[in-house]
Scaffold this active site. Sequence first.
Site, short mmCIF file in Angstrom:
data_model
loop_
_atom_site.label_atom_id
_atom_site.label_comp_id
_atom_site.label_asym_id
_atom_site.label_seq_id
_atom_site.Cartn_x
_atom_site.Cartn_y
_atom_site.Cartn_z
N HIS A 155 7.13 1.14 -4.56
CA HIS A 155 8.12 0.98 -3.48
C HIS A 155 9.02 2.20 -3.34
O HIS A 155 9.21 2.96 -4.29
CB HIS A 155 8.95 -0.27 -3.73
CG HIS A 155 8.16 -1.53 -3.56
ND1 HIS A 155 8.72 -2.78 -3.74
CD2 HIS A 155 6.87 -1.75 -3.21
CE1 HIS A 155 7.80 -3.71 -3.51
NE2 HIS A 155 6.67 -3.10 -3.20
N CYS A 158 12.89 -5.89 -2.93
CA CYS A 158 12.26 -7.01 -3.63
C CYS A 158 13.00 -7.24 -4.95
O CYS A 158 13.82 -6.42 -5.38
CB CYS A 158 10.78 -6.71 -3.87
SG CYS A 158 10.45 -5.48 -5.15
N GLU A 209 12.25 2.50 -3.06
CA GLU A 209 13.41 2.52 -3.93
C GLU A 209 13.03 2.98 -5.34
O GLU A 209 13.71 3.80 -5.96
CB GLU A 209 14.05 1.13 -4.04
CG GLU A 209 14.39 0.47 -2.74
CD GLU A 209 13.29 -0.49 -2.26
OE1 GLU A 209 12.15 -0.05 -2.05
OE2 GLU A 209 13.59 -1.69 -2.11
N CYS A 253 12.61 -4.31 -7.44
CA CYS A 253 13.40 -3.13 -7.08
C CYS A 253 14.89 -3.38 -7.27
O CYS A 253 15.63 -2.48 -7.65
CB CYS A 253 13.09 -2.69 -5.65
SG CYS A 253 11.49 -1.86 -5.51
#
Length: 162
Positions: free
Chosen positions: A79, A117, A81, A120
């Site tokens: 992801h 999410c 992040e 993250c």
Amino acid sequence: MERVNKTNYYLDIAQTVAERSTCLRKHYGAIIVKNDTIISTGYNGAPRGRRNCTDLGRCIREELAVPRGERYELCRAVHSEANAIIAAARDQMLGATLYMTCVDPRNGNIVPGVNSCAMCKKLIINAGIKTVIVRETTEEYSIYSVASWVNDDESVKGEFGY
């Protein structure tokens, strides 16, 4: 001509970072900023050296109709992040702000109503980031206090089935 405000300036940069995404489903871009200095950037895509979804021409989660927020272990991507956090030193992230934008690759539109999410969120908490700002439209955004994610611990609420 009116000058863009600082928050949208950084969200514009995050949106440009999202253009590097190799995901077929959604393009995310994230930047970490502290004291008006960009610390790092990240976009969602396969780990270095692995083939990504754009190379393969397929998305397993899309093929299986997996809803957003579920079965991330099937996804090839790291992801945005997480990639931004990986690229930064922790002491630079303490008290920083993470700016994130999501774009639909099919039409180029900003995707509103997204957030990090659960995994993250954990990374953001441990990185010491203070605030997350997520683009909703070209002018509007949502601001999240990371401290509220510490207090609102979804893992103890049974929301994940354990």
